[in-house]
Design a protein around this motif. Structure first.
Motif, PDB file in Angstrom:
ATOM      1  N   ILE A   4       0.693  -1.087  -0.046  1.00  0.00           N
ATOM      2  CA  ILE A   4       0.016   0.081  -0.260  1.00  0.00           C
ATOM      3  C   ILE A   4       0.747   1.315  -0.068  1.00  0.00           C
ATOM      4  N   ARG A   5       2.041   1.306   0.629  1.00  0.00           N
ATOM      5  CA  ARG A   5       2.886   2.424   0.878  1.00  0.00           C
ATOM      6  C   ARG A   5       3.529   2.678  -0.440  1.00  0.00           C
ATOM      7  N   GLU A   6       4.012   1.414  -1.087  1.00  0.00           N
ATOM      8  CA  GLU A   6       4.642   1.607  -2.497  1.00  0.00           C
ATOM      9  C   GLU A   6       3.800   2.096  -3.567  1.00  0.00           C
ATOM     10  N   ASP A   7       2.657   1.460  -3.456  1.00  0.00           N
ATOM     11  CA  ASP A   7       1.825   1.780  -4.733  1.00  0.00           C
ATOM     12  C   ASP A   7       0.577   3.131  -4.516  1.00  0.00           C
ATOM     13  N   SER A   8       0.693   3.485  -3.100  1.00  0.00           N
ATOM     14  CA  SER A   8      -0.264   4.491  -3.102  1.00  0.00           C
ATOM     15  C   SER A   8       0.273   5.804  -2.267  1.00  0.00           C
ATOM     16  N   ASP A   9       1.344   6.288  -2.848  1.00  0.00           N
ATOM     17  CA  ASP A   9       2.052   7.393  -1.896  1.00  0.00           C
ATOM     18  C   ASP A   9       1.184   8.516  -2.270  1.00  0.00           C
ATOM     19  N   VAL A  10       0.538   9.085  -0.974  1.00  0.00           N
ATOM     20  CA  VAL A  10      -0.113  10.278  -1.104  1.00  0.00           C
ATOM     21  C   VAL A  10       0.575  11.631  -0.318  1.00  0.00           C
ATOM     22  N   PHE A  11       1.837  11.199  -0.024  1.00  0.00           N
ATOM     23  CA  PHE A  11       2.476  12.459   0.680  1.00  0.00           C
ATOM     24  C   PHE A  11       3.861  12.983   0.052  1.00  0.00           C
ATOM     25  N   THR A  12       3.745  12.837  -1.420  1.00  0.00           N
ATOM     26  CA  THR A  12       4.696  13.416  -2.187  1.00  0.00           C
ATOM     27  C   THR A  12       3.918  13.958  -3.514  1.00  0.00           C
ATOM     28  N   CYS A  13       4.242  15.203  -3.842  1.00  0.00           N
ATOM     29  CA  CYS A  13       3.616  15.999  -5.068  1.00  0.00           C
ATOM     30  C   CYS A  13       4.782  16.388  -5.729  1.00  0.00           C
ATOM     31  N   HIS A  14       4.741  16.002  -7.119  1.00  0.00           N
ATOM     32  CA  HIS A  14       5.825  16.257  -7.948  1.00  0.00           C
ATOM     33  C   HIS A  14       5.021  17.630  -8.921  1.00  0.00           C
ATOM     34  N   ALA A  15       5.568  18.417  -9.053  1.00  0.00           N
ATOM     35  CA  ALA A  15       5.237  19.476 -10.024  1.00  0.00           C
ATOM     36  C   ALA A  15       6.145  19.761 -11.208  1.00  0.00           C
ATOM     37  N   VAL A  16       5.826  19.890 -12.625  1.00  0.00           N
ATOM     38  CA  VAL A  16       6.640  19.766 -13.645  1.00  0.00           C
ATOM     39  C   VAL A  16       6.050  20.780 -14.684  1.00  0.00           C
TER      40      VAL A  16
END
Length: 258
Positions: free
Chosen positions: A190-202
């Motif tokens: 769950i931690r590997e497949d559903s990371d809701v703690f990191t946001c990447h902006a590009v």
């Protein structure tokens, strides 16, 4: 699992219910209607449906109407109002394991979420009984009926998902594997497949990018001249904002969580 972010002037979040549904779908080996019905009666956090009394017995022990008559001494086990699902744990039918609990304040979820593993150790079934007092409101009930019989719950590991920061709402329940399934492995997946703690902006034009963590709106520069604060973002359009890089004229910055 990368998740598209909801972007607005006062919002930078992902749909929590969608993430739970995706996780349950990835773990699903089968549906679990019988246990789902029991969970609806007991309530996730303890205390069951006030309209029905819940009784439980081993799978091979039949529960008839007379077995749950008022003042019956040798009837099936009664689940106390205050125990709910934990009552089944006390009786040795199952164990409960918390897999994940995240709040919206410390992540990019739009509301909190929880995932729980229910390890059923031996088969059992339940019945819901409604008692009625026709002649007097004190003493044993005059009438009673069995109103729910969900069926046998077989041994195995079931995963239950719910959303909500303060009051949880069920999203679903799935059968995930046999009783010996490693719940630590589920936590890792769950931690590997559903990371809701990191946001990447590009930026789609100049390629500048930034990262933010734990629900923060402060994005740290990776390939950019400076950090930027999402609170200062300009020209919101759909799921993008104007690129904050000083030399980027037409770039649009998109956001991905995960």
């Amino acid at each position: 699992m990368e998740v598209q972010v909801r972007v607005a002037r006062n919002r930078l979040s992902v749909d929590t219910q969608w993430t739970i549904t995706r996780i349950l779908d990835s773990l699903r080996l089968a549906d679990a209607p019988a246990l789902a019905s029991v969970l609806r009666l007991t309530g996730r956090s303890g205390g069951h449906n006030i309209d029905a009394s819940l009784y439980v017995a081993d799978a091979l022990t039949k529960i008839d109407r007379e077995d749950v008559a008022p003042e019956t001494v040798d009837g099936p086990a009664h689940l106390d109002d205050a125990d709910g699902l934990r009552g089944l744990e006390k009786l040795g039918y199952l164990t409960v394991h918390d897999l994940a609990y995240e709040t919206s304040s410390a992540s990019y979820l739009d509301e909190g979420r929880s995932l729980t593993a229910i390890r059923v150790l031996r088969p059992f079934h339940t019945v819901g009984v409604v008692y009625r007092w026709r002649r007097a409101l004190i003493g044993p009930a005059d009438e009673w009926d069995i109103v729910t019989q969900p069926g046998v719950i077989w041994p195995g590991v079931y995963v239950h998902g719910a959303v909500g920061d303060y009051r949880s709402r069920d999203v679903g329940l799935v059968y995930a594997g046999p009783p010996e399934l490693d719940t630590d492995a589920l936590i890792y997946a769950i931690r590997e497949d559903s990371d809701v703690f990191t946001c990447h902006a590009v930026c789609d034009r100049c390629g500048a990018d930034w990262y933010a963590h734990d629900g923060s709106w402060i994005f740290r520069a990776i390939r950019a001249h400076a950090d930027f604060d999402y609170s200062d973002a300009r020209r919101h359009d759909g799921t993008t904002v104007m690129c904050p890089e000083p030399l980027c004229v037409a770039g649009r910055v998109g956001f991905v969580v995960g």
